[in-house]
Design an enzyme around this catalytic site. Sequence first.
Site, PDB file in Angstrom:
ATOM      1  N   THR A 198       0.974  -1.166  -0.005  1.00 16.68           N
ATOM      2  CA  THR A 198      -0.041  -0.051  -0.015  1.00 16.68           C
ATOM      3  C   THR A 198       0.915   1.269   0.013  1.00 16.68           C
ATOM      4  O   THR A 198       0.955   1.876   0.988  1.00 16.68           O
ATOM      5  CB  THR A 198      -1.015  -0.075   1.270  1.00 16.68           C
ATOM      6  OG1 THR A 198      -0.298  -0.106   2.551  1.00 16.68           O
ATOM      7  CG2 THR A 198      -1.920  -1.155   1.364  1.00 16.68           C
ATOM      8  N   LEU A 223       5.564  -6.605  12.058  1.00 13.07           N
ATOM      9  CA  LEU A 223       6.819  -7.049  11.725  1.00 13.07           C
ATOM     10  C   LEU A 223       8.001  -6.099  11.786  1.00 13.07           C
ATOM     11  O   LEU A 223       7.711  -4.823  11.464  1.00 13.07           O
ATOM     12  CB  LEU A 223       6.962  -7.746  10.162  1.00 13.07           C
ATOM     13  CG  LEU A 223       6.176  -8.890   9.972  1.00 13.07           C
ATOM     14  CD1 LEU A 223       6.337  -9.438   8.661  1.00 13.07           C
ATOM     15  CD2 LEU A 223       6.070  -9.750  10.973  1.00 13.07           C
ATOM     16  N   GLN A 224       9.012  -6.378  12.597  1.00 13.78           N
ATOM     17  CA  GLN A 224      10.353  -5.636  12.429  1.00 13.78           C
ATOM     18  C   GLN A 224      11.467  -6.100  11.445  1.00 13.78           C
ATOM     19  O   GLN A 224      11.718  -7.307  11.788  1.00 13.78           O
ATOM     20  CB  GLN A 224      10.825  -5.415  13.886  1.00 13.78           C
ATOM     21  CG  GLN A 224       9.853  -5.010  14.923  1.00 13.78           C
ATOM     22  CD  GLN A 224      10.297  -5.021  16.545  1.00 13.78           C
ATOM     23  OE1 GLN A 224      11.133  -4.481  16.714  1.00 13.78           O
ATOM     24  NE2 GLN A 224      10.173  -6.162  17.122  1.00 13.78           N
ATOM     25  N   GLU A 225      11.733  -5.405  10.437  1.00 12.02           N
ATOM     26  CA  GLU A 225      12.619  -6.061   9.684  1.00 12.02           C
ATOM     27  C   GLU A 225      13.972  -6.432  10.585  1.00 12.02           C
ATOM     28  O   GLU A 225      14.395  -5.672  11.271  1.00 12.02           O
ATOM     29  CB  GLU A 225      12.897  -5.093   8.595  1.00 12.02           C
ATOM     30  CG  GLU A 225      12.002  -4.927   7.563  1.00 12.02           C
ATOM     31  CD  GLU A 225      12.238  -4.168   6.211  1.00 12.02           C
ATOM     32  OE1 GLU A 225      13.294  -4.519   5.965  1.00 12.02           O
ATOM     33  OE2 GLU A 225      11.509  -3.342   5.746  1.00 12.02           O
ATOM     34  N   LYS A 279      -2.351  -0.564  13.751  1.00 16.23           N
ATOM     35  CA  LYS A 279      -1.137  -0.497  13.002  1.00 16.23           C
ATOM     36  C   LYS A 279      -0.709   0.817  12.886  1.00 16.23           C
ATOM     37  O   LYS A 279       0.632   1.420  13.127  1.00 16.23           O
ATOM     38  CB  LYS A 279      -1.031  -1.408  11.878  1.00 16.23           C
ATOM     39  CG  LYS A 279       0.047  -1.293  11.096  1.00 16.23           C
ATOM     40  CD  LYS A 279       1.362  -1.749  11.751  1.00 16.23           C
ATOM     41  CE  LYS A 279       2.774  -1.814  11.191  1.00 16.23           C
ATOM     42  NZ  LYS A 279       2.879  -2.486   9.966  1.00 16.23           N
ATOM     43  N   GLY A 290      19.936  10.333  15.966  1.00 16.04           N
ATOM     44  CA  GLY A 290      20.779   9.868  14.933  1.00 16.04           C
ATOM     45  C   GLY A 290      20.189  10.300  13.376  1.00 16.04           C
ATOM     46  O   GLY A 290      19.689  11.769  13.481  1.00 16.04           O
ATOM     47  N   CYS A 335       7.629   1.552   5.860  1.00 18.24           N
ATOM     48  CA  CYS A 335       6.521   1.749   6.735  1.00 18.24           C
ATOM     49  C   CYS A 335       6.267   3.133   7.297  1.00 18.24           C
ATOM     50  O   CYS A 335       5.380   3.804   7.006  1.00 18.24           O
ATOM     51  CB  CYS A 335       6.699   0.669   7.784  1.00 18.24           C
ATOM     52  SG  CYS A 335       6.390  -0.931   7.070  1.00 18.24           S
ATOM     53  N   LYS A 378       5.826   6.619   5.028  1.00 15.98           N
ATOM     54  CA  LYS A 378       4.491   6.503   4.092  1.00 15.98           C
ATOM     55  C   LYS A 378       3.431   6.238   5.378  1.00 15.98           C
ATOM     56  O   LYS A 378       2.247   6.926   4.832  1.00 15.98           O
ATOM     57  CB  LYS A 378       4.632   5.488   3.421  1.00 15.98           C
ATOM     58  CG  LYS A 378       4.167   4.213   3.703  1.00 15.98           C
ATOM     59  CD  LYS A 378       3.920   3.013   2.493  1.00 15.98           C
ATOM     60  CE  LYS A 378       3.635   1.631   3.114  1.00 15.98           C
ATOM     61  NZ  LYS A 378       2.256   1.527   3.797  1.00 15.98           N
ATOM     62  N   ARG A 407      14.463   1.480   1.176  1.00 19.06           N
ATOM     63  CA  ARG A 407      13.564   2.252   0.962  1.00 19.06           C
ATOM     64  C   ARG A 407      13.348   3.504   1.932  1.00 19.06           C
ATOM     65  O   ARG A 407      13.375   3.056   3.064  1.00 19.06           O
ATOM     66  CB  ARG A 407      12.087   1.477   0.959  1.00 19.06           C
ATOM     67  CG  ARG A 407      11.768   0.582  -0.248  1.00 19.06           C
ATOM     68  CD  ARG A 407      10.724  -0.077  -0.021  1.00 19.06           C
ATOM     69  NE  ARG A 407      10.344  -1.095   1.119  1.00 19.06           N
ATOM     70  CZ  ARG A 407       9.399  -1.814   1.576  1.00 19.06           C
ATOM     71  NH1 ARG A 407       8.265  -1.722   1.035  1.00 19.06           N
ATOM     72  NH2 ARG A 407       9.599  -2.459   2.590  1.00 19.06           N
TER      73      ARG A 407
END
Length: 459
Positions: free
Chosen positions: A93, A161-163, A221, A270, A277, A280, A354
């Site tokens: 999305t 989810l956490q990358e 979310k 930082g 995520c 956007k 990204r």
Amino acid sequence: MPDVITLPRLAFLGTGYLGATYAICFAELGYEVLGFDVDEAKISKLASGEVPFHEPGLDDLLRRNLASGRLRFVTTYEEIAVFADVHFICVGTPQRADGMGADLSYVESAVINLAPRLRRRALIVGKSTVPVGTADWVEELVAKHADPTLGVEVAWSPEFLQEGYAVEDVLRPNRIVCGVKSQWASERLRAAHKGVFDLAATEDRDVPVVMTDFATAELVKVAANAFLATKISFINAMAEVCEVAGADVTQLARAIGYDPRIGNRFLQAGLGFGGGCLPKDIRAFQARAQELGAGEALRFLHEVDLINTRRRFRVLTLAAELLGRPVGPAGPDLSGTSVAVLGATFKPHSDDVRDAPSLAVAAALAAAGAHVRVYDPQGMANARRAQPALDYAESMVAAVTDVSLVLVATEWPEFRNADPTLLGELVADRKVIDGRNCLDPRQWSRAGWSYRGMGRPPA
């Protein structure tokens, strides 16, 4: 949780990061799973045992579950319509090209292609991050395109989810949220998560379950992402204050993080947040709130976004200060300098570039005239596609050799644990910007480096 004897068969529509991870992990939990995508190249990779992105531990799970026969990948809607009892929508999305809102065209395509092909009662579950109100719209699409005698229903169950930690997040979630409208949908979703509950029981853990309405499930979310983005931008705003006040934001964060009402997670000043995520999602949240007439409530998110962007370009000023270069009305002039940027991904343990602050800073340094050489342990291929004009090195050693400035832009362990004495023998000048405040300033200073952190006094 009530015992469910028969496990439903599951389909995951969309095999990007979200769908592929869930499909693989749910097969590991014992389900029969189909992963679906219209991208034949992606499906071919997955079917051959190759994960098309970097996520620790996922490759082994993919190959094991392909071999077991529980997991397959297909490209036709007919196959998943016949196969699955529960269909999870996991498509992207992205931000719309003409504004801040979310592009729901992939969601729409998945639903209107699946619904008319269903031949028995099934549950369609949204997992993609969407604006509030999307689940009702999907329900209308299903009513329009599915056989009304089948009783096909819709539910919404957002992902968290956490990358870099996604396998654990699927197998051992810290909560499951389900937006439903019927007891049947609730029971189907519990059955679809029985493997998660069974694993938790063997490990003597609880998995909180929130059964709620569509709107609340959708908001969970985006509200969580907005809160995390706000917390990150807050500590980066404090870094700006610390820089002019002569304070140390790392000590500030440590002190306030001891307060249990605040906590110390996401208080790492930082370059700011990035990835597919948070940026956007907070923009889409603002856009949707505006459509609903509640735009004023989320006005603060505009400043959160601005702070995040501003921190990226603070690095250019720090670079000019360290290199003794002028800063004019158009910004720093770094012509004739060479900079090694260590890190291209938006976070470690991922190959995702990204909206990565690291890569944005690298491009900005190059635009200011510097010769920039980038190295990342996992994100090189994606970085080259995103910023093909930059130079790329095959190792950290190659990246830093003969440069006049080193920027640590992603906190990979390889960079955090680097020996400043050894690196000092390779560079032309021992100057370092710690863009993630992940280095030990005293250690680097003792090795002869001029050290600058984000929101920290010079060392």
